[in-house]
Design a protein around this motif. Structure first.
Motif, PDB file in Angstrom:
ATOM      1  N   GLN A  76      74.942  39.116  14.415  1.00  0.00           N
ATOM      2  CA  GLN A  76      73.926  38.822  15.670  1.00  0.00           C
ATOM      3  C   GLN A  76      73.795  37.302  15.929  1.00  0.00           C
ATOM      4  O   GLN A  76      73.959  36.930  17.270  1.00  0.00           O
ATOM      5  N   PRO A  77      73.441  36.463  15.008  1.00  0.00           N
ATOM      6  CA  PRO A  77      73.117  35.386  15.385  1.00  0.00           C
ATOM      7  C   PRO A  77      74.450  34.483  15.842  1.00  0.00           C
ATOM      8  O   PRO A  77      74.464  33.568  16.756  1.00  0.00           O
ATOM      9  N   GLU A  78      75.543  34.875  15.136  1.00  0.00           N
ATOM     10  CA  GLU A  78      76.828  34.331  15.625  1.00  0.00           C
ATOM     11  C   GLU A  78      77.331  34.596  17.037  1.00  0.00           C
ATOM     12  O   GLU A  78      77.491  33.686  17.956  1.00  0.00           O
ATOM     13  N   ARG A  79      76.828  35.725  17.390  1.00  0.00           N
ATOM     14  CA  ARG A  79      77.138  36.240  18.980  1.00  0.00           C
ATOM     15  C   ARG A  79      76.269  35.352  19.691  1.00  0.00           C
ATOM     16  O   ARG A  79      76.600  35.121  20.937  1.00  0.00           O
ATOM     17  N   THR A  80      74.982  35.478  19.366  1.00  0.00           N
ATOM     18  CA  THR A  80      74.248  34.528  20.153  1.00  0.00           C
ATOM     19  C   THR A  80      74.697  33.101  20.175  1.00  0.00           C
ATOM     20  O   THR A  80      74.714  32.565  21.208  1.00  0.00           O
ATOM     21  N   ARG A  81      74.961  32.663  19.077  1.00  0.00           N
ATOM     22  CA  ARG A  81      75.483  31.063  19.139  1.00  0.00           C
ATOM     23  C   ARG A  81      76.385  30.861  20.103  1.00  0.00           C
ATOM     24  O   ARG A  81      76.722  30.111  20.993  1.00  0.00           O
ATOM     25  N   LEU A  82      77.557  32.095  20.055  1.00  0.00           N
ATOM     26  CA  LEU A  82      78.750  32.108  20.879  1.00  0.00           C
ATOM     27  C   LEU A  82      78.206  32.128  22.522  1.00  0.00           C
ATOM     28  O   LEU A  82      78.653  31.568  23.296  1.00  0.00           O
ATOM     29  N   ALA A  83      77.296  32.944  22.993  1.00  0.00           N
ATOM     30  CA  ALA A  83      76.864  33.165  24.014  1.00  0.00           C
ATOM     31  C   ALA A  83      76.247  31.777  24.706  1.00  0.00           C
ATOM     32  O   ALA A  83      76.422  31.233  25.626  1.00  0.00           O
ATOM     33  N   TRP A  84      75.408  31.140  23.963  1.00  0.00           N
ATOM     34  CA  TRP A  84      74.846  29.759  24.449  1.00  0.00           C
ATOM     35  C   TRP A  84      76.017  28.777  24.652  1.00  0.00           C
ATOM     36  O   TRP A  84      75.900  28.207  25.586  1.00  0.00           O
ATOM     37  N   ARG A  85      76.896  28.876  23.544  1.00  0.00           N
ATOM     38  CA  ARG A  85      77.990  27.905  23.995  1.00  0.00           C
ATOM     39  C   ARG A  85      78.698  28.227  25.030  1.00  0.00           C
ATOM     40  O   ARG A  85      79.378  27.202  25.883  1.00  0.00           O
ATOM     41  N   ARG A  86      79.181  29.511  25.438  1.00  0.00           N
ATOM     42  CA  ARG A  86      80.016  29.890  26.570  1.00  0.00           C
ATOM     43  C   ARG A  86      79.158  29.764  27.917  1.00  0.00           C
ATOM     44  O   ARG A  86      79.650  28.812  28.753  1.00  0.00           O
ATOM     45  N   THR A  87      77.835  29.727  27.823  1.00  0.00           N
ATOM     46  CA  THR A  87      76.968  29.456  29.001  1.00  0.00           C
ATOM     47  C   THR A  87      76.839  28.036  29.163  1.00  0.00           C
ATOM     48  O   THR A  87      77.028  27.317  30.431  1.00  0.00           O
ATOM     49  N   THR A  88      76.964  27.163  28.138  1.00  0.00           N
ATOM     50  CA  THR A  88      76.897  25.801  28.113  1.00  0.00           C
ATOM     51  C   THR A  88      78.208  25.231  28.853  1.00  0.00           C
ATOM     52  O   THR A  88      78.412  24.085  29.547  1.00  0.00           O
ATOM     53  N   LEU A  89      79.311  25.701  28.475  1.00  0.00           N
ATOM     54  CA  LEU A  89      80.786  25.455  28.850  1.00  0.00           C
ATOM     55  C   LEU A  89      80.893  25.875  30.523  1.00  0.00           C
ATOM     56  O   LEU A  89      81.328  25.121  31.414  1.00  0.00           O
ATOM     57  N   ALA A  90      80.283  26.931  30.929  1.00  0.00           N
ATOM     58  CA  ALA A  90      80.120  27.215  32.224  1.00  0.00           C
ATOM     59  C   ALA A  90      79.495  26.414  32.962  1.00  0.00           C
ATOM     60  O   ALA A  90      80.003  26.061  34.090  1.00  0.00           O
ATOM     61  N   CYS A  91      78.425  26.054  32.629  1.00  0.00           N
ATOM     62  CA  CYS A  91      77.706  24.965  33.215  1.00  0.00           C
ATOM     63  C   CYS A  91      78.298  23.719  33.229  1.00  0.00           C
ATOM     64  O   CYS A  91      78.190  22.889  34.448  1.00  0.00           O
ATOM     65  N   ALA A  92      78.958  23.228  32.225  1.00  0.00           N
ATOM     66  CA  ALA A  92      79.692  22.092  32.583  1.00  0.00           C
ATOM     67  C   ALA A  92      80.874  22.191  33.452  1.00  0.00           C
ATOM     68  O   ALA A  92      81.334  21.274  34.147  1.00  0.00           O
ATOM     69  N   VAL A  93      81.571  23.373  33.345  1.00  0.00           N
ATOM     70  CA  VAL A  93      82.677  23.482  34.703  1.00  0.00           C
ATOM     71  C   VAL A  93      81.915  23.361  35.868  1.00  0.00           C
ATOM     72  O   VAL A  93      82.705  22.708  36.785  1.00  0.00           O
ATOM     73  N   ALA A  94      80.862  23.913  36.040  1.00  0.00           N
ATOM     74  CA  ALA A  94      80.129  23.911  37.463  1.00  0.00           C
ATOM     75  C   ALA A  94      79.782  22.489  37.747  1.00  0.00           C
ATOM     76  O   ALA A  94      79.996  22.060  38.711  1.00  0.00           O
ATOM     77  N   ALA A  95      79.243  21.656  36.836  1.00  0.00           N
ATOM     78  CA  ALA A  95      79.132  20.200  37.181  1.00  0.00           C
ATOM     79  C   ALA A  95      80.338  19.411  37.519  1.00  0.00           C
ATOM     80  O   ALA A  95      80.320  18.612  38.435  1.00  0.00           O
ATOM     81  N   SER A  96      81.433  19.951  36.778  1.00  0.00           N
ATOM     82  CA  SER A  96      82.729  18.968  36.929  1.00  0.00           C
ATOM     83  C   SER A  96      83.067  19.494  38.356  1.00  0.00           C
ATOM     84  O   SER A  96      83.799  18.639  39.223  1.00  0.00           O
ATOM     85  N   LEU A  97      83.224  20.836  38.854  1.00  0.00           N
ATOM     86  CA  LEU A  97      83.479  21.141  40.158  1.00  0.00           C
ATOM     87  C   LEU A  97      82.663  20.476  41.066  1.00  0.00           C
ATOM     88  O   LEU A  97      83.077  20.379  42.270  1.00  0.00           O
ATOM     89  N   ALA A  98      81.184  20.599  40.678  1.00  0.00           N
ATOM     90  CA  ALA A  98      80.495  19.645  41.774  1.00  0.00           C
ATOM     91  C   ALA A  98      80.699  18.270  42.084  1.00  0.00           C
ATOM     92  O   ALA A  98      80.828  17.452  42.916  1.00  0.00           O
ATOM     93  N   GLY A  99      81.137  17.505  40.866  1.00  0.00           N
ATOM     94  CA  GLY A  99      81.864  16.231  41.116  1.00  0.00           C
ATOM     95  C   GLY A  99      82.955  16.137  41.750  1.00  0.00           C
ATOM     96  O   GLY A  99      83.249  15.218  42.677  1.00  0.00           O
TER      97      GLY A  99
END
Length: 106
Positions: free
Chosen positions: A14-37
Motif C-alpha cells: 500500500q505505501p508503494e502504491r500511494t507513492r506511485l500515485a503521488w508520482r503519477r499525479t506530479t508527472l501529469a501536472c508537469a505535462v499540463a504545465a508544459s502544455l500550458a507553456g
C-alpha cells in the motif's frame, strides 16, 4: 489482567502504491504545465497568457512540494495520515492550475 498489545501492522504494498500515485499525479501536472507553456508560446504571448502560465508553474511547484513531503513520510513504518492542510493545498494547486489553464484558452 494482561496488557493488550496492538497487532503488528503489515502494510504490504500500500505505501508503494500511494507513492506511485503521488508520482503519477506530479508527472501529469508537469505535462499540463508544459502544455500550458507550449500554448503560451504558440498564442504569441501577451500579458494575460504569460501571467496565467506563471501561475500554472507556481501551482505545479507547490504541488511538487506537497507531493514530495507526502512521499517522504510514506517511508515510515506507520506513515501518518495525510493532514487536511496538505490535502487542501494539493487540491488548491490542481484547481488553480485548471483555472489558469482555462483562462489561457480564452
Amino acid at each position: 489482567m494482561g496488557r493488550v498489545t496492538e497487532p503488528v501492522r503489515d502494510p504490504g504494498l500500500q505505501p508503494e502504491r500511494t507513492r506511485l500515485a503521488w508520482r503519477r499525479t506530479t508527472l501529469a501536472c508537469a505535462v499540463a504545465a508544459s502544455l500550458a507553456g507550449r500554448q503560451t508560446l504558440h498564442a504569441g504571448g501577451g500579458p494575460l497568457p504569460v501571467l496565467a502560465l506563471s501561475l500554472v508553474v507556481l501551482s505545479w511547484l507547490a504541488f511538487v512540494a506537497v507531493a514530495h513531503h507526502r512521499i517522504r513520510h510514506l517511508h515510515a513504518p506507520r506513515p501518518p495520515l495525510l493532514t487536511s492542510r496538505a490535502a487542501v493545498a494539493a487540491v488548491g494547486c490542481v484547481m488553480g492550475a485548471a483555472v489558469c489553464g482555462a483562462a489561457m484558452l480564452r
